[in-house]
Scaffold this active site. Structure first.
Site: not given
Length: 598
Positions: A335-336
């Site tokens: 993800c991030i």
């Protein structure tokens, strides 16, 4: 009067007394409720919903549509009126005939209305049908507006649906037959228990209403969650580095370093042995390291994306190389953390740093031209509010992030659990995934704004370039061999956007895998479950739609396929490495100390 009659009267009296006692307790609890409700934080209007400008534009556009194309809108309005009146007449007709049964029900199936009384009881069925007809009318009214741009239409569609979901009759006690039936069956005990659950949630969160999704007493990190054996072998102000103990006699020479998102905690990949991605990787013969990020407090106000890259990514990579005495490693970003890993790789390319041999990305966005469902919260009205909030507090409190992601699935993560807990008095389940979901983290002020403005809104990494550590880096600077896994129904990192970012990366060795299911279930998908399949296609360069149209579907988890890809890039086998040495003493057993900070 018979003995049986006396016993019946006694039982009835006891039930009435029990009901009266429970109602009296409700009055007492209500006073506690009123007291704690006054303690909640003040949430700025900018973080409560979209600006009025969106609704003004929608109203203006609807009036314009009415003037330019009145026939279509009148037709849809009359259709709605016709359905509503016809349903009312049918219900009245049956009632006049003395038939206590609902009329024909042609409304769509909805799991919120699964209790049998929604179908068999004419009162509740009437309410359900009218609600679903109204919901359809609202959706149709939004679709009838043709003069809004695509982003505005998307936001209007989302927030109007939020309002529709909020006023569902299932969310209110007088119109929820299941909750009413349980209250009658328990002489009001379910209502008392529900009110106690509500007050407990409010008191636990200092007046903020955060629905408890899982039994918090059922889990303890290191005991029945995050139990894969390992040790913290390095710590700085940004992260703890966990090295996991080997389960095989030999391991691949090149170690594997995993960067989880710091929006959540790393143990989503190590919930329990049966579905632990970390344990599975260890069992395949990899020396696995995981970064456990610090949960920032206000002292991290000025921590930037550059700090995460320099003091997080690059430092962790350097430590792993030293511990394993290797020159190159394989890395994973989720993800991030995948987004920031790609920024790090682009910076390393600029610097001529060849530490990373291969990179894997889980549900990662690097091209934000289409921000998916979460994009409704990324316009200036919300981001301006976030910027003001973090400027005042120094952090973006986990409360806001948790609430935002919950509203993307409000029926599953807000209304449904609230009904069970507050209306029906049921204890939250002992569900490890929901426990993790409620174990949120804060974000530093500066990093939050940099990420939301520079990456999400301005899409600089995929366009003009994003500044990290004094360098302007571009997406095509990512040139290492890579494997990217996206998820078909991901509501946070839309798979087509993830794919588009991979296409724009500069690597000549690209593998893209599309897993079934969503942001979590599509990744935490162990082979033993044989639940979700995945799509593969070596032609990474087609449009996303063309890639999927010509892709092969494969039964089962993508994990073994990734293992085949990763093992080819991990070198020969060497004797297994045990955590800890004179140079890197064990600081704490896994899962470490940072992960337990609230």
């Amino acid at each position: 009067m018979t003995t049986k009659d006396l016993e019946s009267n006694a039982t009835s009296s006891q039930n009435v007394a029990k009901l009266e006692a429970n109602l009296a307790k409700v009055e007492e609890l209500t006073q506690r409720l009123l007291k704690v409700m006054g303690q909640g934080r003040h949430v700025a209007p900018a973080l409560q919903g979209p600006s009025q400008e969106l609704y003004m534009k929608a109203a203006t556009a609807y009036m314009t549509e009415m003037v330019n194309n009145p026939a279509k809108l009148i037709e849809h309005q009359l259709e709605f009126w016709g359905k509503s009146v016809k349903h009312f007449v049918e219900a009245q007709h049956l009632l006049a005939q003395g038939k206590l049964e609902p009329p024909t029900d042609e409304t769509p199936r909805d799991r919120r209305f699964s209790h049998e009384l929604w179908e068999t009881n004419p009162y509740f069925n009437f309410i359900k049908q009218q609600y679903l007809m109204n919901a359809e009318a609202v959706q149709q009214a939004v679709e009838d507006i043709e003069t809004l741009d695509a982003d505005e239409k998307k936001r209007l569609r989302y927030f109007s649906q939020q309002l529709v979901d909020m006023i569902s009759p299932t969310n209110f006690l007088p119109t929820n037959p299941e909750a009413l039936a349980l209250a009658a069956e328990t002489e009001g005990e379910s209502l008392v228990a529900g009110l106690e659950n509500l007050i407990a949630d409010l008191e636990a969160n200092e007046g903020d209403l955060v629905v408890t999704l899982a039994d918090k007493k059922a889990f303890k990190l290191g005991e029945n969650l995050a139990t894969t054996p390992g040790s913290v072998v390095y710590r700085n102000h940004m992260f703890e580095l966990i090295q996991y103990a080997p389960s095989t006699e030999t391991v691949y020479q090149r170690p594997l370093l995993i960067f989880p998102p710091w929006i959540n905690k790393f143990y989503i990949m190590d919930l329990k042995p049966q579905n632990s991605l970390i344990k599975w990787a260890v069992d395949q013969g990899y020396t696995v390291f995981v970064v456990s990020w610090v949960n920032p407090d206000t002292s991290y106000r000025d921590t930037s994306m550059t700090d995460y890259v320099e003091d997080g990514y690059l430092t962790a990579m350097d430590q792993v190389k030293k511990i394993c005495d290797v020159k190159t490693i394989n890395v994973v970003g989720y993800c991030i953390a995948g987004t920031t890993l790609s920024l790090t790789l682009a910076l390393m390319k600029k610097r001529g740093d060849k530490t990373v041999n291969s990179a894997t990305f889980f549900t990662t966005l690097t091209d934000f031209s289409d921000r998916g469902e979460v994009g409704v919260f990324l316009d200036d009205d919300f981001v301006d509010g976030i910027e003001q909030e973090v400027e005042e507090s120094g952090i973006l409190d986990s409360f806001f992030m948790s609430r935002t992601f919950s509203f993307l699935r409000s029926n599953d993560l807000i209304y449904g659990p609230a009904i069970k807990s507050y209306m029906m008095g049921k204890a939250p389940p002992a569900f490890d995934l929901l426990y993790w979901n409620g174990d949120g983290t804060n974000l530093p002020a500066k990093m939050s704004v940099e990420y939301l403005r520079g990456l999400c809104q301005q899409d600089k990494f995929a366009t003009e370039g994003f500044e990290i550590s004094g360098e302007i880096v571009h997406l095509n600077d990512v040139t290492v061999p890579l494997c990217a896994i996206a998820c078909e129904t991901d509501h946070i990192a839309a798979w087509k956007s993830s794919y588009d970012g991979v296409v724009k990366m500069g690597s000549k060795d690209k593998t893209f895998i599309l897993s079934q299911s969503g942001h979590i279930a599509g990744i935490i998908n162990p082979p033993s479950k044989k639940k979700y399949g995945h799509y593969t296609n070596p032609e990474v360069g087609l449009t996303a739609d063309d890639w999927l149209d010509s892709a092969d579907f494969n039964e089962g988890s993508w994990w073994p396929r990734w293992d085949g890809w990763l093992s080819d890039k991990s070198g020969k086998k060497v004797p297994a490495r045990t955590p800890g040495s004179d140079d890197f003493p064990i600081l704490a057993p896994a899962p470490g100390t940072y992960v337990v900070a609230k």
